[in-house]
Design a protein around this motif. Structure first.
Motif, PDB file in Angstrom:
ATOM      1  N   UNK A 273       1.031  -1.112  -0.145  1.00 43.95           N
ATOM      2  CA  UNK A 273      -0.032   0.073  -0.103  1.00 43.95           C
ATOM      3  C   UNK A 273       0.900   1.201  -0.094  1.00 43.95           C
ATOM      4  N   UNK A 274       1.860   1.077   0.948  1.00 48.05           N
ATOM      5  CA  UNK A 274       2.776   2.453   0.896  1.00 48.05           C
ATOM      6  C   UNK A 274       3.435   2.488  -0.528  1.00 48.05           C
ATOM      7  N   UNK A 275       4.066   1.324  -1.005  1.00 48.95           N
ATOM      8  CA  UNK A 275       4.629   1.410  -2.433  1.00 48.95           C
ATOM      9  C   UNK A 275       3.850   2.209  -3.230  1.00 48.95           C
ATOM     10  N   UNK A 276       2.562   1.685  -3.419  1.00 49.29           N
ATOM     11  CA  UNK A 276       1.688   2.104  -4.346  1.00 49.29           C
ATOM     12  C   UNK A 276       1.173   3.421  -4.283  1.00 49.29           C
ATOM     13  N   UNK A 277       1.032   3.760  -3.113  1.00 52.30           N
ATOM     14  CA  UNK A 277       0.797   5.207  -2.746  1.00 52.30           C
ATOM     15  C   UNK A 277       1.900   6.283  -3.369  1.00 52.30           C
ATOM     16  N   UNK A 278       3.003   5.860  -2.889  1.00 49.65           N
ATOM     17  CA  UNK A 278       4.092   6.610  -3.234  1.00 49.65           C
ATOM     18  C   UNK A 278       4.538   6.631  -4.775  1.00 49.65           C
ATOM     19  N   UNK A 279       4.367   5.277  -5.383  1.00 46.99           N
ATOM     20  CA  UNK A 279       4.910   5.275  -6.830  1.00 46.99           C
ATOM     21  C   UNK A 279       3.769   5.553  -7.967  1.00 46.99           C
ATOM     22  N   UNK A 280       2.568   4.836  -7.460  1.00 46.69           N
ATOM     23  CA  UNK A 280       1.739   4.969  -8.576  1.00 46.69           C
ATOM     24  C   UNK A 280       0.703   6.178  -8.327  1.00 46.69           C
TER      25      UNK A 280
ATOM     26  N   UNK B  33      -7.963  -4.627  -5.758  1.00 49.09           N
ATOM     27  CA  UNK B  33      -7.618  -5.304  -7.005  1.00 49.09           C
ATOM     28  C   UNK B  33      -6.685  -4.284  -8.040  1.00 49.09           C
ATOM     29  N   UNK B  34      -7.265  -3.133  -8.238  1.00 52.61           N
ATOM     30  CA  UNK B  34      -6.514  -2.219  -8.870  1.00 52.61           C
ATOM     31  C   UNK B  34      -5.106  -1.885  -8.450  1.00 52.61           C
ATOM     32  N   UNK B  35      -4.960  -1.704  -7.122  1.00 52.82           N
ATOM     33  CA  UNK B  35      -3.616  -1.421  -6.620  1.00 52.82           C
ATOM     34  C   UNK B  35      -2.716  -2.628  -6.791  1.00 52.82           C
ATOM     35  N   UNK B  36      -3.143  -3.868  -6.842  1.00 54.85           N
ATOM     36  CA  UNK B  36      -2.379  -5.141  -7.026  1.00 54.85           C
ATOM     37  C   UNK B  36      -1.785  -5.346  -8.284  1.00 54.85           C
ATOM     38  N   UNK B  37      -2.846  -5.054  -9.424  1.00 55.82           N
ATOM     39  CA  UNK B  37      -2.776  -4.907 -10.719  1.00 55.82           C
ATOM     40  C   UNK B  37      -1.579  -4.173 -11.100  1.00 55.82           C
ATOM     41  N   UNK B  38      -1.652  -2.761 -10.436  1.00 49.27           N
ATOM     42  CA  UNK B  38      -0.801  -1.813 -10.757  1.00 49.27           C
ATOM     43  C   UNK B  38       0.630  -2.201 -10.465  1.00 49.27           C
ATOM     44  N   UNK B  39       0.768  -2.754  -9.309  1.00 52.27           N
ATOM     45  CA  UNK B  39       1.852  -2.885  -8.640  1.00 52.27           C
ATOM     46  C   UNK B  39       2.659  -4.230  -9.396  1.00 52.27           C
ATOM     47  N   UNK B  40       1.723  -5.044  -9.692  1.00 53.05           N
ATOM     48  CA  UNK B  40       2.182  -6.083 -10.801  1.00 53.05           C
ATOM     49  C   UNK B  40       3.017  -5.644 -11.655  1.00 53.05           C
ATOM     50  N   UNK B  41       2.304  -4.485 -12.787  1.00 56.79           N
ATOM     51  CA  UNK B  41       2.777  -4.077 -13.883  1.00 56.79           C
ATOM     52  C   UNK B  41       4.188  -3.564 -13.490  1.00 56.79           C
ATOM     53  N   UNK B  42       3.992  -2.614 -12.597  1.00 61.44           N
ATOM     54  CA  UNK B  42       5.267  -1.859 -12.062  1.00 61.44           C
ATOM     55  C   UNK B  42       6.562  -2.681 -11.853  1.00 61.44           C
ATOM     56  N   UNK B  43       6.291  -3.860 -11.048  1.00 57.46           N
ATOM     57  CA  UNK B  43       7.536  -4.825 -10.722  1.00 57.46           C
ATOM     58  C   UNK B  43       7.961  -5.610 -11.870  1.00 57.46           C
ATOM     59  N   UNK B  44       7.045  -6.071 -12.950  1.00 55.05           N
ATOM     60  CA  UNK B  44       7.450  -6.713 -14.202  1.00 55.05           C
ATOM     61  C   UNK B  44       8.442  -5.803 -14.803  1.00 55.05           C
ATOM     62  N   UNK B  45       8.255  -4.403 -14.662  1.00 57.60           N
ATOM     63  CA  UNK B  45       8.948  -3.426 -15.475  1.00 57.60           C
ATOM     64  C   UNK B  45      10.619  -3.220 -14.823  1.00 57.60           C
ATOM     65  N   UNK B  46      10.687  -3.570 -13.467  1.00 55.40           N
ATOM     66  CA  UNK B  46      11.909  -3.582 -13.045  1.00 55.40           C
ATOM     67  C   UNK B  46      12.944  -4.706 -13.257  1.00 55.40           C
ATOM     68  N   UNK B  47      14.339  -4.402 -13.081  1.00 52.44           N
ATOM     69  CA  UNK B  47      15.273  -5.498 -13.436  1.00 52.44           C
ATOM     70  C   UNK B  47      15.039  -6.729 -12.746  1.00 52.44           C
ATOM     71  N   UNK B  48      15.359  -7.754 -13.287  1.00 56.94           N
ATOM     72  CA  UNK B  48      15.289  -9.394 -12.603  1.00 56.94           C
ATOM     73  C   UNK B  48      16.087  -9.374 -11.508  1.00 56.94           C
ATOM     74  N   UNK B  49      15.437  -9.642 -10.396  1.00 54.56           N
ATOM     75  CA  UNK B  49      16.237  -9.906  -9.201  1.00 54.56           C
ATOM     76  C   UNK B  49      15.273 -10.889  -8.465  1.00 54.56           C
ATOM     77  N   UNK B  50      15.977 -11.440  -7.254  1.00 52.71           N
ATOM     78  CA  UNK B  50      15.266 -12.393  -6.561  1.00 52.71           C
ATOM     79  C   UNK B  50      14.239 -11.772  -5.701  1.00 52.71           C
ATOM     80  N   UNK B  51      14.325 -10.455  -5.275  1.00 52.68           N
ATOM     81  CA  UNK B  51      13.360  -9.780  -4.712  1.00 52.68           C
ATOM     82  C   UNK B  51      12.111  -9.475  -5.581  1.00 52.68           C
ATOM     83  N   UNK B  52      12.551  -8.971  -6.750  1.00 49.75           N
ATOM     84  CA  UNK B  52      11.608  -8.863  -7.913  1.00 49.75           C
ATOM     85  C   UNK B  52      10.756 -10.065  -7.814  1.00 49.75           C
ATOM     86  N   UNK B  53      11.412 -11.246  -8.090  1.00 54.84           N
ATOM     87  CA  UNK B  53      10.491 -12.357  -8.473  1.00 54.84           C
ATOM     88  C   UNK B  53       9.590 -12.771  -7.286  1.00 54.84           C
ATOM     89  N   UNK B  54      10.107 -12.737  -5.975  1.00 52.71           N
ATOM     90  CA  UNK B  54       9.086 -13.037  -4.790  1.00 52.71           C
ATOM     91  C   UNK B  54       8.060 -11.914  -4.702  1.00 52.71           C
TER      92      UNK B  54
END
Length: 116
Positions: A23-30, A78-99
């Motif tokens: 929720x914090x990430x969503x509010x900050x980044x999206x 649902x909208x928050x989760x979907x938005x964060x998924x899209x943002x996460x998929x755009x980040x560099x490939x790391x273990x944290x990103x995959x988790x």
């Protein structure tokens, strides 16, 4: 025909703490990158309200968190989760990103199955 009450949203303590971070990430980044619109402001209000309710439940120290969500809150999650998924998929490939993608994908699928 009677309307049925949706089931409560049940989370373990660790899941609730991760959801707070999302929720914090969503509010900050999206939401900070979106132009101010009625939709954005409504989403911000709903996420902030849910965040407050979730914090209050965590502060009670219970192992199981139980939130009763209305239709707007479910849609916001649902909208928050979907938005964060899209943002996460755009980040560099790391273990944290995959988790994060796995965790958000699981949350999204759960919300869609139970409430969608």
């Amino acid at each position: 025909m009677t309307s049925s009450t949706p089931p409560p949203f049940l989370l373990g303590r660790e899941q609730a703490e991760r959801l707070l971070r999302y929720m914090q990430d969503f509010r900050r980044s999206v939401l900070t990158s979106m132009p101010p619109t009625h939709e954005r402001n409504t989403m911000l209000r709903l996420v902030q309200a849910l965040q407050g309710r979730l914090l209050a439940q965590i502060d009670l120290g219970q192992a199981q968190i139980r939130l009763v969500l209305d239709t707007e809150e479910v849609s916001a999650l649902i909208a928050m989760t979907k938005s964060l998924l899209v943002l996460s998929e755009e980040k560099p490939d790391t273990v944290d990103r995959a988790k994060t993608i796995t965790d958000l994908g699981t949350l999204y699928a759960y919300l869609k199955r139970i409430y969608g």
